[in-house]
Structure formats: C-alpha cells, structure tokens
Design a protein around this motif. Structure first.
Motif, mmCIF file in Angstrom:
data_model
loop_
_atom_site.group_PDB
_atom_site.id
_atom_site.type_symbol
_atom_site.label_atom_id
_atom_site.label_comp_id
_atom_site.label_asym_id
_atom_site.label_seq_id
_atom_site.Cartn_x
_atom_site.Cartn_y
_atom_site.Cartn_z
ATOM 1 N N GLU A 103 111.051 25.712 62.826
ATOM 2 C CA GLU A 103 109.918 26.616 62.936
ATOM 3 C C GLU A 103 109.074 26.172 64.107
ATOM 4 N N TYR A 104 108.680 27.108 64.905
ATOM 5 C CA TYR A 104 107.839 26.826 66.066
ATOM 6 C C TYR A 104 106.462 27.422 65.826
ATOM 7 N N LYS A 105 105.431 26.620 65.995
ATOM 8 C CA LYS A 105 104.061 27.066 65.757
ATOM 9 C C LYS A 105 103.227 27.136 67.027
ATOM 10 N N ASN A 110 107.645 33.540 63.812
ATOM 11 C CA ASN A 110 107.117 32.270 63.313
ATOM 12 C C ASN A 110 105.608 32.287 63.084
#
Length: 162
Positions: free
Chosen positions: A4-6, A32
C-alpha cells in the motif's frame, strides 16, 4: 502481502512521458487513498551560460510562474479524478538530486512514479538520465512508466529474398 502506498511523488516536466506517469499515479493514488505530491524541478544549470552567464530575474520569475500554473492544472485534474490529498511543489536545483533524495526524505515518499526518459542512448551517455539516477538511488520504490511501444512496419516477406 500487497504493497500500500500512502505518499506518492510524481515528478513532472511537461513531457509526454511525465503525463503518462501522472495518469498512472492518479490510479495508484485513488486506489490507495494516498497523498499525491506533484513536483516540478527547475534545473538551476539552465540559468547559467545563457546571456553571458546571466539570466534576468524577470525571466526566472516567469519560469516559476509558468511552472506553478502547469502544476495547478495538474492539481485540478487530480482532484477531478478523485484524489483528495494533492500538493504541488516547485523546486530549484539539480533534478536528479531533488527527485531521488531531497524530496523523498523530506516528505517521506513511499513511491516515486516517474516517466521513462525521452533521451536516446547517445544523449543518456552524455548527460545521464534523471529516471535512471532516481531508480538507482531513491530510498523508496520507483515505478517507471513507459509510453506505448512504437510499432515499426516491416515489409512483407518476398519470395526469393533471404
């Protein structure tokens, strides 16, 4: 486990490759629910050597204003596509260093989504590729977005020719 990229960093320069990377970043950011930082780096080397080593303050101001307007347009596109957390940045410096290390460390980027270079092999040998440098030195994941492959028409096979 799925990544997951935030915090996404998308460096842009107005090129077709950068626009393709921006489009891909939009999809990743929406999927995301991520923060998107859109960055344009004004290469300070371009201010040296022109006009006998000097470029006017007015010209630098105009370049900065043009970059800001370009980024504001991308910010609006991102918001229209459903990215709620969008930030735009204009920086001065060496694009390689700013994109690969300075910005990701300062903003804790999870991923850099960058367009593939538009340079040919000879130009890359002379000046190097920002994308190549970012891929080698960034402290986070790097996604290199390539353009559509160029199809080359080949002549039909002719009998008797080998």
């Amino acid at each position: 486990m799925e990544q997951e990229y935030k915090r996404l960093l998308v460096p842009v320069d107005g090129s077709q490759e950068a626009d393709l990377a921006f489009q891909k970043a939009l999809k990743v950011a929406v999927a995301n629910h991520a923060r998107m930082d859109i960055l344009n780096v004004l290469d300070t080397k371009q201010f040296i050597g022109s006009y006998g080593g000097m470029i006017s303050g007015d010209a630098i101001y105009q370049l900065t204003q043009d970059a800001q307007e370009y980024l504001e347009g991308l910010e609006a596109r991102a918001k229209d596509e459903g990215v709620n957390d969008v930030h735009i940045h204009v920086r001065f410096g060496n694009p390689k260093n700013v994109i690969a290390t300075d910005f990701p460390h300062e903003y804790k980027s999870d991923i850099i989504i960058i367009g593939a270079t538009g340079l040919n092999a000879f130009e890359r040998m002379l000046v190097g590729s920002v994308t190549e440098y970012v891929n080698r030195t960034a402290p986070c994941d790097v996604l290199i977005v390539k353009g559509a492959p160029k199809l080359v028409a080949t002549p039909p096979f002719r009998k008797g020719l080998r």
